[in-house]
Write a protein that holds these residues in place. Structure first.
Motif, PDB file in Angstrom:
ATOM      1  N   ARG A  20       0.804  -1.151  -0.033  1.00  0.00           N
ATOM      2  CA  ARG A  20       0.036  -0.088  -0.010  1.00  0.00           C
ATOM      3  C   ARG A  20       0.679   1.181  -0.051  1.00  0.00           C
ATOM      4  O   ARG A  20       0.343   2.274  -0.213  1.00  0.00           O
ATOM      5  N   LEU A  21       2.026   0.951   0.252  1.00  0.00           N
ATOM      6  CA  LEU A  21       3.036   2.400   0.413  1.00  0.00           C
ATOM      7  C   LEU A  21       3.300   2.869  -1.066  1.00  0.00           C
ATOM      8  O   LEU A  21       3.599   1.812  -1.953  1.00  0.00           O
ATOM      9  N   THR A  22       3.320   4.047  -1.221  1.00  0.00           N
ATOM     10  CA  THR A  22       3.832   4.592  -2.625  1.00  0.00           C
ATOM     11  C   THR A  22       5.282   4.356  -2.779  1.00  0.00           C
ATOM     12  O   THR A  22       6.178   4.175  -2.020  1.00  0.00           O
ATOM     13  N   ASP A  23       5.799   4.562  -4.025  1.00  0.00           N
ATOM     14  CA  ASP A  23       7.294   4.282  -4.305  1.00  0.00           C
ATOM     15  C   ASP A  23       7.956   5.242  -3.520  1.00  0.00           C
ATOM     16  O   ASP A  23       9.190   4.895  -2.905  1.00  0.00           O
ATOM     17  N   ASP A  24       7.782   6.471  -3.483  1.00  0.00           N
ATOM     18  CA  ASP A  24       8.299   7.665  -2.761  1.00  0.00           C
ATOM     19  C   ASP A  24       8.576   7.202  -1.319  1.00  0.00           C
ATOM     20  O   ASP A  24       9.499   7.440  -0.670  1.00  0.00           O
ATOM     21  N   ILE A  25       7.452   6.785  -0.641  1.00  0.00           N
ATOM     22  CA  ILE A  25       7.453   6.517   0.844  1.00  0.00           C
ATOM     23  C   ILE A  25       8.339   5.354   1.016  1.00  0.00           C
ATOM     24  O   ILE A  25       9.351   5.346   1.892  1.00  0.00           O
ATOM     25  N   LEU A  26       8.366   4.401   0.153  1.00  0.00           N
ATOM     26  CA  LEU A  26       9.072   3.134   0.193  1.00  0.00           C
ATOM     27  C   LEU A  26      10.642   3.480  -0.091  1.00  0.00           C
ATOM     28  O   LEU A  26      11.599   2.985   0.664  1.00  0.00           O
ATOM     29  N   VAL A  27      10.841   4.371  -0.929  1.00  0.00           N
ATOM     30  CA  VAL A  27      12.525   4.675  -1.267  1.00  0.00           C
ATOM     31  C   VAL A  27      12.791   5.400  -0.062  1.00  0.00           C
ATOM     32  O   VAL A  27      14.053   5.291   0.468  1.00  0.00           O
ATOM     33  N   ASP A  28      12.099   6.271   0.574  1.00  0.00           N
ATOM     34  CA  ASP A  28      12.403   7.147   1.851  1.00  0.00           C
ATOM     35  C   ASP A  28      12.823   6.085   2.830  1.00  0.00           C
ATOM     36  O   ASP A  28      13.601   6.491   3.564  1.00  0.00           O
ATOM     37  N   ILE A  29      11.889   5.092   3.215  1.00  0.00           N
ATOM     38  CA  ILE A  29      12.140   4.306   4.122  1.00  0.00           C
ATOM     39  C   ILE A  29      13.655   3.564   4.107  1.00  0.00           C
ATOM     40  O   ILE A  29      14.184   3.297   5.070  1.00  0.00           O
ATOM     41  N   ILE A  30      13.653   2.894   2.800  1.00  0.00           N
ATOM     42  CA  ILE A  30      14.875   2.146   2.612  1.00  0.00           C
ATOM     43  C   ILE A  30      16.029   3.068   2.679  1.00  0.00           C
ATOM     44  O   ILE A  30      17.259   2.643   3.119  1.00  0.00           O
ATOM     45  N   SER A  31      16.075   4.073   2.405  1.00  0.00           N
ATOM     46  CA  SER A  31      17.109   5.040   2.191  1.00  0.00           C
ATOM     47  C   SER A  31      17.811   5.433   3.669  1.00  0.00           C
ATOM     48  O   SER A  31      18.781   5.663   3.792  1.00  0.00           O
ATOM     49  N   ARG A  32      17.056   4.987   4.650  1.00  0.00           N
ATOM     50  CA  ARG A  32      17.274   5.269   6.003  1.00  0.00           C
ATOM     51  C   ARG A  32      18.136   4.057   6.574  1.00  0.00           C
ATOM     52  O   ARG A  32      18.717   4.152   7.817  1.00  0.00           O
ATOM     53  N   VAL A  33      18.136   2.960   5.956  1.00  0.00           N
ATOM     54  CA  VAL A  33      18.953   1.725   6.482  1.00  0.00           C
ATOM     55  C   VAL A  33      20.495   1.868   6.130  1.00  0.00           C
ATOM     56  O   VAL A  33      20.705   2.462   5.180  1.00  0.00           O
ATOM     57  N   PRO A  34      21.305   1.055   6.766  1.00  0.00           N
ATOM     58  CA  PRO A  34      22.616   0.912   6.084  1.00  0.00           C
ATOM     59  C   PRO A  34      22.808   0.170   4.984  1.00  0.00           C
ATOM     60  O   PRO A  34      21.841  -0.439   4.359  1.00  0.00           O
TER      61      PRO A  34
END
Length: 398
Positions: A20-34
Motif C-alpha cells: 500500500r506504500l507509494t514508491d516515494d515513501i518506500l524509497v524514503d524508508i529504505i534510504s534510512r537503513v545502512p
C-alpha cells in the motif's frame, strides 16, 4: 485436517503490508537503513529491487563502489591517451561519463586523473595557452560540480599529488603535493645520492582556507612512485614508498608516521597496495611469491599488522587460470565487505575475490590498453574506485 496444517479464516488473504506504500515513501524508508541492509532489501521482491536500482533513486540510497576510473594508452590510436570507467554491474554502458565533458578543459591530451577519494576526483589540467603550466581541478562526476585549485610554483614538476576527502566529516577537501628535490629547486650537486628523488617538502591545499600550506618532511627520507596508490582514512593520507615503508601524514602536515610493511617470507614485494576498508588500513601483497596475503594495521604507534587472510595463488586462480599468478595485481578492497578487486593477465581481466567464501568472480575484460608502459607507469596503471556522492556540494571556503 492433516497434522501440522493450519486453517485459514474464510475471506482472509495474506497481504504484503508494504504494497500500500507509494514508491516515494518506500524509497524514503529504505534510504534510512545502512548499505548492507539495502543490499538485503533488493532480495525482498522485484519491486524493491527495481526501486533501489533505479537511476532516479540513487541519490537517496546508501552507495558503494559503482566501478573504477582508469586511463589507457595506445600509440596506434588518436588520441593516444584515453580515460575509461568500468562498471562493476552487468550494465553494458558506463554509469559515469569518463570523458568528464562538463570540465572546461576535458580533452584527453590535456587532462589527467591523479587520484580519487570518496566520490571526488583530483585532475591535472594543462593550460591551452601555455602547455607547461597547469591547474588542479577537484570534481564530482555525479553532480558535475567542480572547483579549480590553483597550482603552486612547483606543480608542473611534481609527479605525486593526492586527494583527501571524507564526506562524513566535512564537505571540504585537501590536496597533497609531494615536492621532490628537483621540483623544489635543489641543485643537482646538493641532492641526496643515497635517496635519489626524495621528497623534500609537502604542500597541502585546504578548500576551507583556499590556500596552500607548506610543511618540511618530518620523517625519514622517502621516495614515492608516481603511480603510488593513496589511502585516505581518519584524516590521514597513506602512500607506499619505494623502500618497503608506508608514509602517512595528517591533513595539517603536523603528524607523520613511517610504517614498515608486514614481514613477508620473500623480499622483493610490490608494496604499491594500501587501501582503506571497514575503517582500517589494509595492505595486500601481490605479484611476488606463491600466495596473496592481506594484512590490517592495528596500531600506528606500535606499527603492528595482523594477518587477515591468505590464499595460495593456485587456490586463488585454479589450474585453468594459474598463468595469471605471474601477472596480477590487487587494485582495491571493498570499503564495506571482505572483497578484493584484482586485475590479471595480458588482457587485464577485472575480477573480485571474496575472502569469506574464497570465491573468485570474473567481472570483465579491460583490454591491454590499460597497461601504460610508454607513459612511464609500467603496468601499474592506477585504478580509482568510485563511490557515487550526491548528498553534498563541493565546499569552497574562499
Amino acid at each position: 485436517m492433516a497434522p501440522g496444517s493450519q486453517k485459514k479464516e474464510k475471506g482472509v488473504e495474506e497481504v504484503d503490508p508494504t504494497a500500500r506504500l507509494t514508491d516515494d515513501i518506500l524509497v524514503d524508508i529504505i534510504s534510512r537503513v545502512p548499505y548492507k541492509s539495502t543490499c538485503c532489501c533488493k532480495c525482498v521482491s522485484p519491486r524493491w529491487r527495481d526501486l533501489i536500482s533505479h537511476r532516479d533513486h540513487r541519490e537517496k540510497m546508501p552507495q558503494s563502489i559503482l566501478g573504477f576510473f582508469y586511463q589507457g594508452y595506445n600509440k596506434f590510436r588518436f588520441p593516444k591517451k584515453a580515460r575509461y570507467f568500468t562498471n562493476l554491474s552487468r550494465q553494458r554502458y558506463p554509469l559515469v561519463d569518463p570523458s568528464l565533458s562538463f570540465l572546461p578543459n576535458h580533452h584527453s591530451h590535456s587532462l589527467d586523473i591523479l587520484d580519487g577519494c570518496n566520490g571526488l576526483l583530483l585532475c591535472r589540467c594543462w593550460k591551452a595557452t601555455d602547455p607547461k603550466t597547469l591547474d588542479y581541478v577537484v570534481c564530482n562526476p555525479d553532480t558535475e560540480e567542480w572547483l579549480v585549485v590553483p597550482a603552486t610554483e612547483s606543480s608542473s614538476k611534481v609527479s605525486v599529488a593526492r586527494l583527501g576527502f571524507d564526506p562524513a566529516v566535512s564537505s571540504h577537501f585537501h590536496v597533497f603535493e609531494f615536492i621532490d628535490e628537483e621540483a623544489w629547486g635543489i641543485d643537482e650537486d646538493e641532492r641526496n645520492d643515497y635517496c635519489f628523488g626524495r621528497i623534500e617538502t609537502l604542500a597541502i591545499y585546504s578548500s576551507k582556507d583556499g590556500a596552500w600550506k607548506y610543511q618540511t618532511v618530518e620523517c625519514d627520507p622517502f621516495v614515492l612512485p608516481r603511480n603510488s596508490v593513496s589511502a585516505f582514512l581518519n584524516g590521514i593520507l597513506h602512500l607506499a614508498d619505494f623502500h618497503n615503508f608506508i608514509v602517512a601524514v595528517d591533513v595539517e602536515g603536523d603528524n607523520w608516521w613511517y610504517i614498515g610493511i608486514p614481514k613477508l617470507p620473500y623480499n622483493d614485494a610490490d608494496i604499491n597496495d594500501v587501501f582503506p576498508s571497514q575503517g582500517q588500513l589494509y595492505f595486500a601483497n601481490s605479484t611476488t611469491g606463491s600466495e596473496l596475503s592481506v594484512w590490517v594495521l592495528e596500531d600506528y604507534v606500535t606499527r603492528k599488522w595482523t594477518l587477515k587472510h591468505s590464499v595460495s595463488l593456485l587456490q586463488l586462480f585454479g589450474t585453468e587460470y594459474y598463468s595469471y599468478a605471474d601477472d596480477y595485481r590487487v587494485i582495491s578492497i571493498h570499503p564495506e565487505h571482505n572483497l578484493i578487486f584484482i586485475v590479471a593477465g595480458d588482457k587485464k581481466i577485472l575480477m573480485s575475490y571474496d575472502m569469506d567464501s574464497m570465491q573468485l568472480c570474473f567481472i570483465r575484460q579491460l583490454g591491454s590498453d590499460c597497461g601504460v608502459k610508454l607513459l612511464g607507469y609500467g603496468d601499474n596503471t592506477p585504478f580509482y574506485p568510485h563511490v557515487p556522492l550526491f548528498s553534498l556540494s563541493l565546499a569552497d571556503g574562499h
